[in-house]
Design an enzyme around this catalytic site. Structure first.
Site, PDB file in Angstrom:
ATOM      1  N   LYS A  44       0.744  -1.233  -0.071  1.00 48.81           N
ATOM      2  CA  LYS A  44      -0.249   0.198   0.019  1.00 48.81           C
ATOM      3  C   LYS A  44       0.765   1.197   0.103  1.00 48.81           C
ATOM      4  CE  LYS A  44      -3.536   2.447   2.713  1.00 48.81           C
ATOM      5  NZ  LYS A  44      -2.986   3.657   2.556  1.00 48.81           N
ATOM      6  N   ASP A  46       1.710   5.274   0.048  1.00 50.73           N
ATOM      7  CA  ASP A  46       1.470   6.496   0.654  1.00 50.73           C
ATOM      8  C   ASP A  46       1.529   7.597  -0.179  1.00 50.73           C
ATOM      9  OD1 ASP A  46       0.156   8.059   2.714  1.00 50.73           O
ATOM     10  OD2 ASP A  46       2.179   7.981   4.073  1.00 50.73           O
ATOM     11  N   GLU A 185       3.296   1.482   4.763  1.00 50.60           N
ATOM     12  CA  GLU A 185       1.924   1.859   5.111  1.00 50.60           C
ATOM     13  C   GLU A 185       1.200   0.502   5.442  1.00 50.60           C
ATOM     14  OE1 GLU A 185      -1.086   4.919   5.395  1.00 50.60           O
ATOM     15  OE2 GLU A 185       0.979   4.802   5.690  1.00 50.60           O
TER      16      GLU A 185
END
Length: 324
Positions: A44, A46, A185
Site C-alpha cells: 500500500k 502512501d 504503510e
C-alpha cells in the site's frame, strides 16, 4: 437473382469509447488479510492516487477527485511518452521514496509545494497497479488477473518516473508482518477474478500497519464546542528530556473526553514540560501517560494518524517511547 444477407461481414469490432474520467476503485479497510489463492497482494503506497490518461494528441494526469494535475507531474508526463502507447488509462499512486525506499507523504507534499524544498517534482514516481483502457478497448469488465497480465509488459522493468507496483505471491498475514517491520504503510489485497468497479468495494481490501506506544501527556487543547478535550499534546523521551511529538484528537467517546479534561485539570501548570507555545493550549504536569496507536512518524518527528487507546500514571519511565 442475388440474395441479400442481413449478416455483417466479420472484422475488427469498433473501438470502445475512451472515458474522459474513471472514478477510482477504492479499497475497503479490513482488520486482516484475506485467505486463499484467489487473492493477490501489493504494497500500500502512501501518496496521491492518479489516473494517467494517454491519448494520441495529449497526456492527462487526473486526481482521485477529478482534477487535472498534469502540470504538477512533469517527470511522469515526460516518461509517459517513452511508453509509446496510442491510448491507455493507467491507475496508480504518485509517491516520493525515502532513503529506505518507503513512500513518504510529507516528502511528496513538499515536492509538490510552491515553496523551496529539498524535494523536487522530478523525485515523484508513479507506481502503476492497474490498466483500465488500452488501444481502443475498455478493460474494466475483465478480471483483475487479466488486466494485470496486460499491464505488466507495458511498465515492468522501468526504473524511472513510472514503475510497476509489484504483485507479491505470499501468505497475506506473513506479507503484512514483513511490510510492517519495514515501516511501510500496509498492504492491498485484490480479488483476481474481480472486474474494476468504481467506488469502495470489497474486491479490493486494505490492511494498514499500526504501532502502539506510550507517550507523556504534557497538555491539551480544549474542545471548542463542549467542556471536553479537543486534542492531547504528547511527548516522548530523548535522553533525559521530553520532546513534543504532536497531538491526538481521536479515539475517545464524549464521556471519556469530559472525564479526561477533569483529570488533567487537576494537574495544570504554567510551566510546560517542553518548550512549546500553542495558542489556547492548557499545559499539565507530565504525570500521566497515554497509550497511542499510530501509523508512522512524519519527517519532522510527529505522530501520523494517532488514536487514543487509554491512560495510566507515569509509574515506569521505561515504558515511555524513546526517540533515537
Amino acid at each position: 437473382m442475388a440474395i441479400s444477407s442481413s449478416k455483417k461481414p466479420h472484422g475488427t469490432p469498433p473501438p470502445d469509447p475512451m472515458p474522459a474520467r474513471v472514478d477510482p476503485c477504492i479499497a475497503m479497510l479490513v482488520d486482516k488479510p484475506p485467505k486463499g489463492p484467489e487473492w493477490a497482494f501489493e504494497v500500500k503506497w502512501d501518496g496521491y492516487r492518479l489516473a494517467l490518461h494517454i491519448e494520441p494528441d495529449r497526456i492527462r494526469i487526473i486526481t482521485r477527485g477529478g482534477y487535472d494535475w498534469t502540470h504538477r507531474f512533469p517527470s511522469i508526463t515526460a516518461e509517459t511518452r517513452q511508453l509509446r502507447l496510442k491510448t491507455a488509462i493507467l491507475d496508480g499512486e504518485a509517491v516520493v521514496l525515502d532513503e529506505q525506499g518507503r513512500s513518504d507523504f510529507g516528502m511528496l507534499q513538499r515536492a509538490l509545494g510552491r515553496r523551496p524544498s529539498a524535494h523536487e517534482p522530478g523525485e515523484i514516481i508513479l507506481f502503476a497497479f492497474d490498466l483500465l483502457y488500452l488501444n481502443g478497448r475498455d478493460l474494466r469488465r475483465l478480471p483483475q488477473r487479466e488486466r494485470r497480465r496486460m499491464l505488466e509488459p507495458l511498465v515492468a522493468g522501468h526504473e524511472g518516473a513510472i514503475r510497476l507496483s509489484e504483485e507479491v505471491q505470499a501468505d497475506g498475514d506473513e506479507f503484512l508482518r514483513v511490510v510492517c517491520e519495514l515501516g511501510l504503510e500496509g498492504i492491498i489485497a485484490k480479488h483476481r477474478e474481480g472486474p474494476y468497479r468504481s467506488g469502495r468495494n470489497d474486491a479490493w481490501r486494505k490492511i494498514t500497519c499500526t504501532r502502539r506506544d506510550s507517550f507523556v501527556i504534557i497538555g491539551f487543547e480544549p474542545s471548542t464546542v463542549t467542556d471536553a478535550i479537543g486534542r492531547l499534546l504528547l511527548a516522548a523521551r530523548r535522553g533525559g528530556e521530553l520532546v513534543y511529538v504532536g497531538g491526538c484528537g481521536t479515539g475517545w467517546t464524549r464521556e471519556e473526553s469530559v472525564k479526561l479534561r477533569e483529570l488533567l485539570g487537576e494537574i495544570e501548570t504554567d510551566s510546560p514540560a517542553v518548550n512549546l507555545k500553542r495558542k489556547g493550549a492548557v499545559f499539565t504536569e507530565p504525570f500521566l501517560v497515554a497509550e497511542i496507536a499510530y501509523r508512522a512518524w512524519t519527517e519532522d518527528g510527529k505522530l501520523r494518524h494517532p488514536s487514543f487507546k487509554g491512560i495510566r500514571e507515569r509509574a515506569d519511565d521505561l515504558t515511555i517511547y524513546e526517540l533515537k
